[in-house]
Design a protein around this motif. Structure first.
Motif, PDB file in Angstrom:
ATOM      1  N   ASN A 124       0.812  -1.220   0.000  1.00 20.64           N
ATOM      2  CA  ASN A 124       0.000   0.000   0.000  1.00 20.64           C
ATOM      3  C   ASN A 124       0.844   1.268   0.000  1.00 20.64           C
ATOM      4  N   VAL A 125       2.064   1.189  -0.540  1.00 20.34           N
ATOM      5  CA  VAL A 125       2.932   2.369  -0.527  1.00 20.34           C
ATOM      6  C   VAL A 125       2.357   3.493  -1.379  1.00 20.34           C
ATOM      7  N   GLY A 126       1.591   3.162  -2.411  1.00 19.52           N
ATOM      8  CA  GLY A 126       0.995   4.196  -3.234  1.00 19.52           C
ATOM      9  C   GLY A 126       0.047   5.085  -2.468  1.00 19.52           C
ATOM     10  N   VAL A 127      -0.577   4.544  -1.447  1.00 19.60           N
ATOM     11  CA  VAL A 127      -1.502   5.313  -0.617  1.00 19.60           C
ATOM     12  C   VAL A 127      -0.782   5.962   0.553  1.00 19.60           C
ATOM     13  N   LEU A 128       0.207   5.272   1.117  1.00 22.47           N
ATOM     14  CA  LEU A 128       0.868   5.738   2.327  1.00 22.47           C
ATOM     15  C   LEU A 128       1.905   6.826   2.060  1.00 22.47           C
ATOM     16  N   HIS A 129       2.538   6.817   0.899  1.00 25.18           N
ATOM     17  CA  HIS A 129       3.573   7.801   0.613  1.00 25.18           C
ATOM     18  C   HIS A 129       2.955   9.109   0.103  1.00 25.18           C
ATOM     19  N   PRO A 130       3.290  10.238   0.715  1.00 29.97           N
ATOM     20  CA  PRO A 130       2.661  11.529   0.356  1.00 29.97           C
ATOM     21  C   PRO A 130       3.347  12.201  -0.833  1.00 29.97           C
ATOM     22  N   HIS A 131       3.253  11.606  -2.010  1.00 32.32           N
ATOM     23  CA  HIS A 131       3.953  12.150  -3.170  1.00 32.32           C
ATOM     24  C   HIS A 131       3.418  13.521  -3.561  1.00 32.32           C
ATOM     25  N   ALA A 132       2.106  13.695  -3.581  1.00 31.21           N
ATOM     26  CA  ALA A 132       1.525  14.977  -3.997  1.00 31.21           C
ATOM     27  C   ALA A 132       1.928  16.096  -3.042  1.00 31.21           C
ATOM     28  N   PHE A 133       1.893  15.817  -1.751  1.00 27.88           N
ATOM     29  CA  PHE A 133       2.269  16.828  -0.760  1.00 27.88           C
ATOM     30  C   PHE A 133       3.736  17.215  -0.899  1.00 27.88           C
ATOM     31  N   VAL A 134       4.629  16.223  -1.072  1.00 24.57           N
ATOM     32  CA  VAL A 134       6.057  16.503  -1.198  1.00 24.57           C
ATOM     33  C   VAL A 134       6.342  17.254  -2.494  1.00 24.57           C
ATOM     34  N   ASP A 135       5.629  16.917  -3.576  1.00 27.86           N
ATOM     35  CA  ASP A 135       5.802  17.654  -4.832  1.00 27.86           C
ATOM     36  C   ASP A 135       5.441  19.128  -4.652  1.00 27.86           C
ATOM     37  N   MET A 136       4.413  19.404  -3.902  1.00 26.52           N
ATOM     38  CA  MET A 136       4.005  20.782  -3.657  1.00 26.52           C
ATOM     39  C   MET A 136       5.075  21.523  -2.844  1.00 26.52           C
ATOM     40  N   ILE A 137       5.635  20.845  -1.840  1.00 24.91           N
ATOM     41  CA  ILE A 137       6.674  21.471  -1.020  1.00 24.91           C
ATOM     42  C   ILE A 137       7.960  21.643  -1.830  1.00 24.91           C
ATOM     43  N   ALA A 138       8.304  20.645  -2.643  1.00 22.61           N
ATOM     44  CA  ALA A 138       9.548  20.698  -3.418  1.00 22.61           C
ATOM     45  C   ALA A 138       9.538  21.843  -4.415  1.00 22.61           C
ATOM     46  N   ALA A 139       8.359  22.219  -4.911  1.00 22.07           N
ATOM     47  CA  ALA A 139       8.272  23.317  -5.868  1.00 22.07           C
ATOM     48  C   ALA A 139       8.623  24.657  -5.240  1.00 22.07           C
ATOM     49  N   LYS A 140       8.553  24.754  -3.924  1.00 21.15           N
ATOM     50  CA  LYS A 140       8.808  26.008  -3.227  1.00 21.15           C
ATOM     51  C   LYS A 140      10.175  26.044  -2.548  1.00 21.15           C
ATOM     52  N   LEU A 141      10.900  24.942  -2.571  1.00 18.51           N
ATOM     53  CA  LEU A 141      12.200  24.862  -1.895  1.00 18.51           C
ATOM     54  C   LEU A 141      13.326  24.734  -2.914  1.00 18.51           C
ATOM     55  N   PRO A 142      14.568  25.082  -2.515  1.00 14.96           N
ATOM     56  CA  PRO A 142      15.710  24.911  -3.423  1.00 14.96           C
ATOM     57  C   PRO A 142      15.958  23.440  -3.749  1.00 14.96           C
ATOM     58  N   GLU A 143      16.728  23.215  -4.792  1.00 16.00           N
ATOM     59  CA  GLU A 143      16.985  21.852  -5.253  1.00 16.00           C
ATOM     60  C   GLU A 143      17.783  21.051  -4.225  1.00 16.00           C
ATOM     61  N   GLY A 144      18.541  21.729  -3.364  1.00 16.97           N
ATOM     62  CA  GLY A 144      19.339  21.035  -2.369  1.00 16.97           C
ATOM     63  C   GLY A 144      18.524  20.273  -1.338  1.00 16.97           C
ATOM     64  N   PHE A 145      17.227  20.551  -1.249  1.00 20.08           N
ATOM     65  CA  PHE A 145      16.365  19.835  -0.314  1.00 20.08           C
ATOM     66  C   PHE A 145      15.817  18.536  -0.911  1.00 20.08           C
ATOM     67  N   GLY A 146      16.325  18.142  -2.075  1.00 20.90           N
ATOM     68  CA  GLY A 146      15.789  16.965  -2.743  1.00 20.90           C
ATOM     69  C   GLY A 146      15.947  15.686  -1.941  1.00 20.90           C
TER      70      GLY A 146
END
Length: 227
Positions: A124-146
């Motif tokens: 169930n990793v597709g449901v448990l992993h917050p990909h959409a939330f992290v994508d939203m945060i990554a768009a606002k942070l520098p690349e070094g936070f990858g």
């Protein structure tokens, strides 16, 4: 004064055959009751460790939005604090419980987690992993936070990585030899701890243990059993 041929032959030590030498090395029944369970326990602990060691890196490196650059962050900012916390917990448990109870108390949570990961979390990793939330945060942070964001994105794989690392350093090294030291006498330890750690390649011929791993196991065995 010269001895006859018969007397000279009798004075020589009797040569033992291969079967006799093999029988002499077989432990008596009362010691086999300890040695066989300990050998089996050691076998399965190392067998699990080899599987976990190979799986943890694959999960993190191939996960979505992750890569090899994530490994140093996990080791430094996740694994290290966890190891320090376990050390404090282990010290308190040793003060309040017998060594065999400490072994079971620390090992059972590992087994429960790995079983839950295999049958519940990973499917169930597709449901448990917050990909959409992290994508939203990554768009606002520098690349070094990858790399840190990849740990958050794949949090269950990160937890599995830490638990696999802890299994090798805690269960295979610390808990097992402390337990073996508790249930064996000094004489038994001198005779059979060498059998346990120097014949790992015989127990596990299909598992790729390097000399570095064997040296670590030997040092822990000598510390806990042969002191």
């Amino acid at each position: 004064m010269y001895m006859s041929d018969g007397e000279a032959a009798a004075a020589l030590p009797e040569k033992k055959g291969f079967v006799d030498k093999l029988k002499a090395k077989i432990p008596p029944a009362n010691e086999r009751k300890k040695l066989v369970p300990l050998a089996l326990m050691f076998f399965f602990i190392l067998f699990n460790y080899t599987i976990l060691r190979d799986t943890k890196d694959v999960l993190m490196v191939t996960a979505k939005g992750s890569g090899a650059e994530v490994i140093p962050f996990i080791k430094t900012y996740v694994n290290l604090p966890t190891a320090i916390g376990f050390t404090a917990l282990y010290s308190k448990l040793c003060d309040k419980m017998d060594q065999k109870d400490v072994f079971y108390t620390c090992t059972i949570p590992f087994l429960i987690f790995f079983a839950a990961f295999a049958f519940v979390v990973y499917p169930n990793v597709g449901v448990l992993h917050p990909h959409a939330f992290v994508d939203m945060i990554a768009a606002k942070l520098p690349e070094g936070f990858g790399a840190p964001l990849a740990i958050v994105r794949n949090w269950s794989f990160a937890v599995f990585y830490v638990m696999a690392e802890m299994w090798g350093s805690v269960v295979a090294s610390l808990l097992f030899w402390s337990f073996a030291n508790e249930v064996t006498t000094v004489e038994e330890a001198k005779k059979y701890c060498e059998f346990l750690y120097c014949n790992v390649n015989v127990f596990l011929p299909s598992i790729s243990f390097t000399h570095h791993h064997l040296n670590i196991i030997c040092k822990h065995a000598q510390t806990h059993c042969l002191a």
